[in-house]
Scaffold this active site. Structure first.
Site, PDB file in Angstrom:
ATOM      1  N   ASN A  39       7.487  -9.700   5.089  1.00 24.27           N
ATOM      2  CA  ASN A  39       8.140  -9.250   6.321  1.00 24.27           C
ATOM      3  C   ASN A  39       8.925 -10.385   6.980  1.00 24.27           C
ATOM      4  O   ASN A  39      10.045 -10.181   7.447  1.00 24.27           O
ATOM      5  CB  ASN A  39       7.117  -8.694   7.303  1.00 24.27           C
ATOM      6  CG  ASN A  39       6.762  -7.250   7.018  1.00 24.27           C
ATOM      7  OD1 ASN A  39       7.530  -6.515   6.417  1.00 24.27           O
ATOM      8  ND2 ASN A  39       5.584  -6.848   7.439  1.00 24.27           N
ATOM      9  N   HIS A  56      11.489  -6.469   7.872  1.00 25.05           N
ATOM     10  CA  HIS A  56      10.553  -5.341   7.901  1.00 25.05           C
ATOM     11  C   HIS A  56      11.034  -4.153   7.071  1.00 25.05           C
ATOM     12  O   HIS A  56      10.214  -3.419   6.518  1.00 25.05           O
ATOM     13  CB  HIS A  56      10.274  -4.925   9.350  1.00 25.05           C
ATOM     14  CG  HIS A  56       9.433  -5.926  10.079  1.00 25.05           C
ATOM     15  ND1 HIS A  56       8.065  -5.959   9.966  1.00 25.05           N
ATOM     16  CD2 HIS A  56       9.769  -6.949  10.896  1.00 25.05           C
ATOM     17  CE1 HIS A  56       7.581  -6.949  10.695  1.00 25.05           C
ATOM     18  NE2 HIS A  56       8.596  -7.576  11.270  1.00 25.05           N
ATOM     19  N   ASP A  93      -5.338  -4.482  -1.118  1.00 20.82           N
ATOM     20  CA  ASP A  93      -4.626  -5.119  -0.020  1.00 20.82           C
ATOM     21  C   ASP A  93      -3.529  -6.017  -0.586  1.00 20.82           C
ATOM     22  O   ASP A  93      -3.793  -6.837  -1.474  1.00 20.82           O
ATOM     23  CB  ASP A  93      -5.603  -5.946   0.819  1.00 20.82           C
ATOM     24  CG  ASP A  93      -5.006  -6.394   2.127  1.00 20.82           C
ATOM     25  OD1 ASP A  93      -4.926  -5.575   3.051  1.00 20.82           O
ATOM     26  OD2 ASP A  93      -4.623  -7.575   2.214  1.00 20.82           O
ATOM     27  N   GLU A 135      -1.041  -2.980   5.341  1.00 24.07           N
ATOM     28  CA  GLU A 135      -0.789  -3.154   3.910  1.00 24.07           C
ATOM     29  C   GLU A 135      -2.035  -2.878   3.078  1.00 24.07           C
ATOM     30  O   GLU A 135      -2.175  -3.363   1.961  1.00 24.07           O
ATOM     31  CB  GLU A 135      -0.262  -4.569   3.636  1.00 24.07           C
ATOM     32  CG  GLU A 135      -1.224  -5.689   3.871  1.00 24.07           C
ATOM     33  CD  GLU A 135      -1.239  -6.220   5.308  1.00 24.07           C
ATOM     34  OE1 GLU A 135      -1.859  -7.270   5.507  1.00 24.07           O
ATOM     35  OE2 GLU A 135      -0.672  -5.603   6.213  1.00 24.07           O
ATOM     36  N   ASP A 161       8.791  -2.481   4.303  1.00 26.34           N
ATOM     37  CA  ASP A 161       8.513  -1.043   4.186  1.00 26.34           C
ATOM     38  C   ASP A 161       8.805  -0.542   2.779  1.00 26.34           C
ATOM     39  O   ASP A 161       8.062   0.278   2.236  1.00 26.34           O
ATOM     40  CB  ASP A 161       9.346  -0.252   5.199  1.00 26.34           C
ATOM     41  CG  ASP A 161       8.859  -0.409   6.624  1.00 26.34           C
ATOM     42  OD1 ASP A 161       7.759  -0.967   6.829  1.00 26.34           O
ATOM     43  OD2 ASP A 161       9.583   0.038   7.544  1.00 26.34           O
TER      44      ASP A 161
END
Length: 194
Positions: free
Chosen positions: A74, A79, A66, A109, A83
């Site tokens: 973000n 964002h 994680d 994530e 990504d």
């Protein structure tokens, strides 16, 4: 002449049919690959991962990975950059996974690696941590992950759920112990997960 012409037409049609068959097979493979992969990262999606994982008979190590503080990425970088970070982490995980292992984006994530225990020495948790730490990230951002891992069977749905609970408990412990670390599930983690 008529017979030769007829034969040539038949051969040409057979060649065309062969090309059409090959194109149809390639299209099927492409559609299957798209249906089984996460569109952002290219890793297996959860459904495909479960289909391929459950039923394996040998012992495996499940590593749940994680990203640490992903919301901050973000929020501060946007964002699109988030990504890009996800894609780079996925590529890193894909690059270090041993043969016969599975890499998946479970969602958000969170990623997972399912490695046959016989190959676990090729991809220890510390390698995953170091590979992500060393990955070139957008804008020089430093990205770390927390990792929880457990060893066990995945030969049935119940065995898979047990292994996932153990690895998830270890991941939670890695997060609560300060992040950017790996924790191994113990027998105590099984009771905590319950």
């Amino acid at each position: 002449i008529e017979s030769l012409l007829s034969t040539a037409l038949i051969v040409a049609r057979l060649r065309d049919l062969s090309v059409e068959r090959d194109q149809a097979r390639a299209g099927e493979r492409s559609a299957l690959r798209l249906a089984n992969s996460d569109p952002l990262t290219g890793l297996l999606n959860r459904r495909a991962f479960m289909d391929l994982a459950i039923g394996r008979t040998q012992l495996h190590r499940l590593m749940l990975v994680d990203l640490d503080h992903f919301k901050a990425i973000n929020d501060k970088l946007g964002h699109d950059t988030g990504d890009d970070v996800l894609r780079r982490v996925a590529a890193t995980i894909q690059a270090i996974r041993p043969p016969d292992s599975l890499a998946v984006r479970l969602g958000g994530e969170e990623f997972a690696l399912l490695v046959p225990l016989s190959r676990a020495a090729e991809c220890p948790p510390e390698l995953v941590l170091d590979a992500v730490r060393g990955c070139d990230m957008p804008l020089g951002w430093r990205v770390t992950v927390s990792l929880g891992h457990a060893d066990g069977r995945v030969d049935s749905d119940a065995a898979w759920r047990r292994l996932y609970r153990l690895a998830d408990s270890a991941l939670y412990r890695a997060k609560s112990d300060g992040r950017d670390r790996a924790c191994r599930a113990t027998d105590f983690a099984e009771f905590a997960a319950a």
